[in-house]
Scaffold this motif. Structure first.
Motif, mmCIF file in Angstrom:
data_model
loop_
_atom_site.group_PDB
_atom_site.id
_atom_site.type_symbol
_atom_site.label_atom_id
_atom_site.label_comp_id
_atom_site.label_asym_id
_atom_site.label_seq_id
_atom_site.Cartn_x
_atom_site.Cartn_y
_atom_site.Cartn_z
ATOM 1 N N HIS A 221 0.841 -1.210 0.000
ATOM 2 C CA HIS A 221 0.000 0.000 0.000
ATOM 3 C C HIS A 221 0.873 1.256 0.000
ATOM 4 O O HIS A 221 0.582 2.224 -0.716
ATOM 5 N N ARG A 222 1.959 1.243 0.781
ATOM 6 C CA ARG A 222 2.859 2.408 0.817
ATOM 7 C C ARG A 222 3.476 2.668 -0.556
ATOM 8 O O ARG A 222 3.694 3.819 -0.938
ATOM 9 N N VAL A 223 3.744 1.600 -1.299
ATOM 10 C CA VAL A 223 4.273 1.766 -2.659
ATOM 11 C C VAL A 223 3.283 2.549 -3.510
ATOM 12 O O VAL A 223 3.668 3.466 -4.255
ATOM 13 N N ASN B 272 3.648 6.467 -4.986
ATOM 14 C CA ASN B 272 3.537 6.697 -6.434
ATOM 15 C C ASN B 272 2.371 7.619 -6.777
ATOM 16 O O ASN B 272 2.060 7.829 -7.949
ATOM 17 N N GLY B 273 1.717 8.169 -5.764
ATOM 18 C CA GLY B 273 0.634 9.115 -5.998
ATOM 19 C C GLY B 273 -0.667 8.487 -6.448
ATOM 20 O O GLY B 273 -1.542 9.174 -6.980
ATOM 21 N N ALA B 274 -0.818 7.165 -6.218
ATOM 22 C CA ALA B 274 -2.040 6.477 -6.633
ATOM 23 C C ALA B 274 -2.447 5.487 -5.546
ATOM 24 O O ALA B 274 -2.433 4.275 -5.756
ATOM 25 N N PRO B 275 -2.804 5.988 -4.360
ATOM 26 C CA PRO B 275 -3.075 5.088 -3.233
ATOM 27 C C PRO B 275 -4.210 4.119 -3.529
ATOM 28 O O PRO B 275 -5.251 4.505 -4.044
ATOM 29 N N ALA B 276 -3.972 2.857 -3.195
ATOM 30 C CA ALA B 276 -4.980 1.817 -3.399
ATOM 31 C C ALA B 276 -4.859 0.787 -2.288
ATOM 32 O O ALA B 276 -3.744 0.450 -1.867
ATOM 33 N N PRO B 277 -5.976 0.275 -1.786
ATOM 34 C CA PRO B 277 -5.913 -0.793 -0.788
ATOM 35 C C PRO B 277 -5.327 -2.058 -1.410
ATOM 36 O O PRO B 277 -5.455 -2.292 -2.612
ATOM 37 N N VAL B 278 -4.688 -2.854 -0.563
ATOM 38 C CA VAL B 278 -4.082 -4.109 -1.008
ATOM 39 C C VAL B 278 -4.715 -5.259 -0.234
ATOM 40 O O VAL B 278 -4.777 -5.228 0.998
#
Length: 246
Positions: free
Chosen positions: A99-101, A105-111
């Motif tokens: 998630h931190r990656v 990268n400016g595109a937060p997404a749940p994992v």
């Protein structure tokens, strides 16, 4: 109608998650208005050994970065045993790191990891004792059992098919787990896990097991789909995909 982008981090030899998860989502599209596109990034792995799994997991950050370039709405990590072989509770570490990656990268997404989805799904269903089927060699199968039991769920019985070649695992009949389940001791269990592996096909077996044995049935793939939908704020429903999506 909203379209969601589903990202999957997939072992290079995995052929099932890009088959079963789309099948569940397409079945859902037949009854609900949400739409989905699916996008994958692959990490190298051919043989299901602890060494190859560890090397593969180290490559998952690159996959998360690539998928976040596509601005996916959720990421699914499609290898249960890779996570469970890295140590008890590792699914939380992996989910947070990947998630931190996406955030960086400016595109937060749940994992959602398939490992975390399976144990969280079993907890959500109130399962205390389970029986499971997996394709792994017995040492890896024991790691999976130990991991699940560390999460507070007792594995009452299990069948390990001992198939080391990941391609061969993906070629199995998706209805086979319904027959294999006859060899499980299920008298005291709450749930049958038809496939504790996202590469071993089992989608066709889930309704068959529930009808034949009178017990809820889940798979790692169905649990992953359930939690990806929940992370998007959607009703976690799909027809003919077992109890977790009913």
């Amino acid at each position: 109608m909203t379209t969601y982008r589903i990202g999957q981090i997939v072992p290079s030899s995995n052929t099932t998650m890009e088959t079963e998860i789309p099948a569940m989502l397409r079945a859902r599209e037949a009854i609900l208005p949400d739409r989905f596109t699916l996008h994958s990034s692959r990490m190298r792995m051919k043989k299901v050994t602890k060494e190859e799994l560890a090397a593969m997991d180290a490559d998952s950050d690159r996959c998360a970065l690539e998928l976040s370039d596509a601005k996916v709405d959720v990421l699914g990590y499609a290898c249960l045993v890779a996570i469970m072989s890295m140590g008890k509770g590792y699914h939380l570490t992996s989910q947070d790191r990947l998630h931190r990656v996406t955030v960086d990268n400016g595109a937060p997404a749940p994992v959602i990891t398939s490992a975390g989805a399976l144990v969280d799904g079993l907890h959500e269903m109130g399962a205390k004792k389970i029986a499971l089927i997996c394709p792994y060699m017995k040492p890896l199968a024991q790691l999976v059992i130990d991991y699940i039991e560390d999460q507070g769920i007792e594995v009452e019985d299990s069948i390990a098919l001992e198939i080391p070649d990941n391609i061969e695992v993906g070629r199995r009949d998706p209805a086979a787990p319904a027959e294999i389940a006859a060899g499980l001791k299920t008298a005291n269990v709450d749930v049958i896990v038809a496939s504790a592996c996202v590469q071993m096909p089992s989608l066709a077996s889930l309704p068959l097991i529930e009808a034949k044995y009178g017990l809820p049935s889940v798979s790692a793939a169905a649990c992953t789909t359930h939690f990806m939908l929940k992370s998007l704020g959607l009703d976690p429903t799909a027809p003919n995909a077992g109890a977790i999506l009913s």
